[in-house]
Design a protein around this motif. Structure first.
Motif, short mmCIF file in Angstrom:
data_model
loop_
_atom_site.label_atom_id
_atom_site.label_comp_id
_atom_site.label_asym_id
_atom_site.label_seq_id
_atom_site.Cartn_x
_atom_site.Cartn_y
_atom_site.Cartn_z
N MET A 66 48.09 41.30 50.57
CA MET A 66 49.32 41.16 49.75
C MET A 66 48.80 40.15 48.78
N LEU A 67 48.11 38.84 49.02
CA LEU A 67 47.79 37.82 48.17
C LEU A 67 47.05 38.48 46.88
N THR A 68 45.99 39.04 47.51
CA THR A 68 45.12 39.56 46.53
C THR A 68 45.64 40.68 45.66
N LEU A 69 46.67 41.49 46.15
CA LEU A 69 47.51 42.46 45.18
C LEU A 69 48.33 41.77 44.17
N PHE A 70 48.92 40.71 44.55
CA PHE A 70 49.62 39.91 43.67
C PHE A 70 49.00 38.94 42.64
N TRP A 71 47.88 38.80 43.05
CA TRP A 71 46.97 37.83 42.18
C TRP A 71 46.41 38.92 41.05
N ILE A 72 45.77 39.90 41.58
CA ILE A 72 45.15 41.00 40.51
C ILE A 72 46.22 41.58 39.59
N PHE A 78 42.50 36.15 31.23
CA PHE A 78 42.44 36.56 29.80
C PHE A 78 43.59 37.63 29.27
N ASP A 79 44.76 37.52 30.18
CA ASP A 79 45.84 38.54 29.58
C ASP A 79 45.34 39.85 29.73
N ILE A 80 44.59 40.17 31.06
CA ILE A 80 44.32 41.83 31.34
C ILE A 80 45.51 42.16 32.21
N LYS A 81 45.94 43.36 31.38
CA LYS A 81 47.10 43.89 32.34
C LYS A 81 46.91 45.31 32.77
N LEU A 82 46.72 45.13 34.21
CA LEU A 82 46.15 46.72 34.87
C LEU A 82 47.52 47.25 35.26
N THR A 83 47.11 48.63 35.42
CA THR A 83 48.21 49.43 35.95
C THR A 83 48.50 49.21 37.53
N ALA A 84 49.64 49.39 38.00
CA ALA A 84 49.72 49.07 39.60
C ALA A 84 48.67 49.79 40.38
N PHE A 85 48.48 51.15 40.04
CA PHE A 85 47.49 51.86 40.69
C PHE A 85 46.06 51.36 40.71
N VAL A 86 45.62 51.04 39.53
CA VAL A 86 44.32 50.11 39.41
C VAL A 86 44.31 49.01 40.09
N ALA A 87 45.26 47.98 40.02
CA ALA A 87 45.48 46.93 40.53
C ALA A 87 45.28 46.81 42.29
#
Length: 216
Positions: A66-72, A78-87
């Protein structure tokens, strides 16, 4: 049991189950590949590679998914925004690879060194030794813990719902928010999870039987 909930929301559950299947299978593949290379790094005689892999395994085995999910998802640099699925996929892969690497490493270490020396004496290169000697023998050992880890991955994929991945658990939450029927909404989700994990365990039984037959 209010079966109307099942009939009214079956499409939502189906879509959620498909998303759970997609993210779980994708994460299993990525974690297996990454775990294999991490295992090779752990077995390497180069201290730098060994040290990097040790730190990786130490961190991701000790940090909750869960912590890894929140972190990613929320704190990528670098302001990289991943989609929820990719994260969710990245977090699950990184977390599981740390466990799979140790499973694979144990399997690779189980191969008798005498056989590897014999293979080298007849002119096999490292790749041939890996393909013909190490992998076939280690697979028998790692199959049970490896597939058990895959079952755990599928169950833990429910945590990706907290970052809004539209998986099976989020489908159950949405059905509950509309009906306020806890037993039915969670019961259907539990039945689907149990079905998927049971299929994986049946696959494990089939593979183990094949391996025993090939050994004979």
């Amino acid at each position: 049991m209010n079966w109307d909930i099942v009939s009214n929301y079956w499409q939502l559950y189906l879509q959620g189950a498909l998303t759970t299947f997609r993210i779980s299978i994708s994460a299993i593949i990525c974690a297996t590949l990454l775990g294999y290379f991490v295992a090779l790094m752990r077995l390497s005689s180069f201290r730098l590679l060994n040290g990097i892999s040790f730190i990786y395994v130490w961190v991701f085995r000790g940090v909750p998914l869960m912590l890894t999910l929140f972190w990613i998802y929320y704190a990528t640099p670098f302001d990289i925004k991943l989609t929820a699925f990719v994260a969710g996929l990245v977090a699950m892969s990184l977390n599981s690879a740390s466990f799979k690497s140790e499973i694979i490493r144990a399997g690779l270490m189980s191969v008798d060194k005498g056989q590897l020396e014999a293979a080298e004496s007849v002119g096999m290169n490292p790749i041939q030794k890996m393909v013909r000697i190490t992998i076939p023998q280690s697979v028998r050992l790692i199959t049970p813990p490896y597939i058990n880890n895959c079952v755990i991955m599928l169950k833990e994929s429910a945590q990706v719902s907290i970052i809004t991945v539209p998986d099976l658990m989020l489908a159950a939450q949405r059905a509950y928010n509309s009906t306020y029927s806890v037993a039915e909404t969670l019961g259907v989700a539990g039945a689907v999870y149990l079905t998927m994990t049971s299929l994986i365990m049946l696959l494990q039984t089939f593979i183990e039987k094949k391996l025993r037959m090939n050994k004979k």
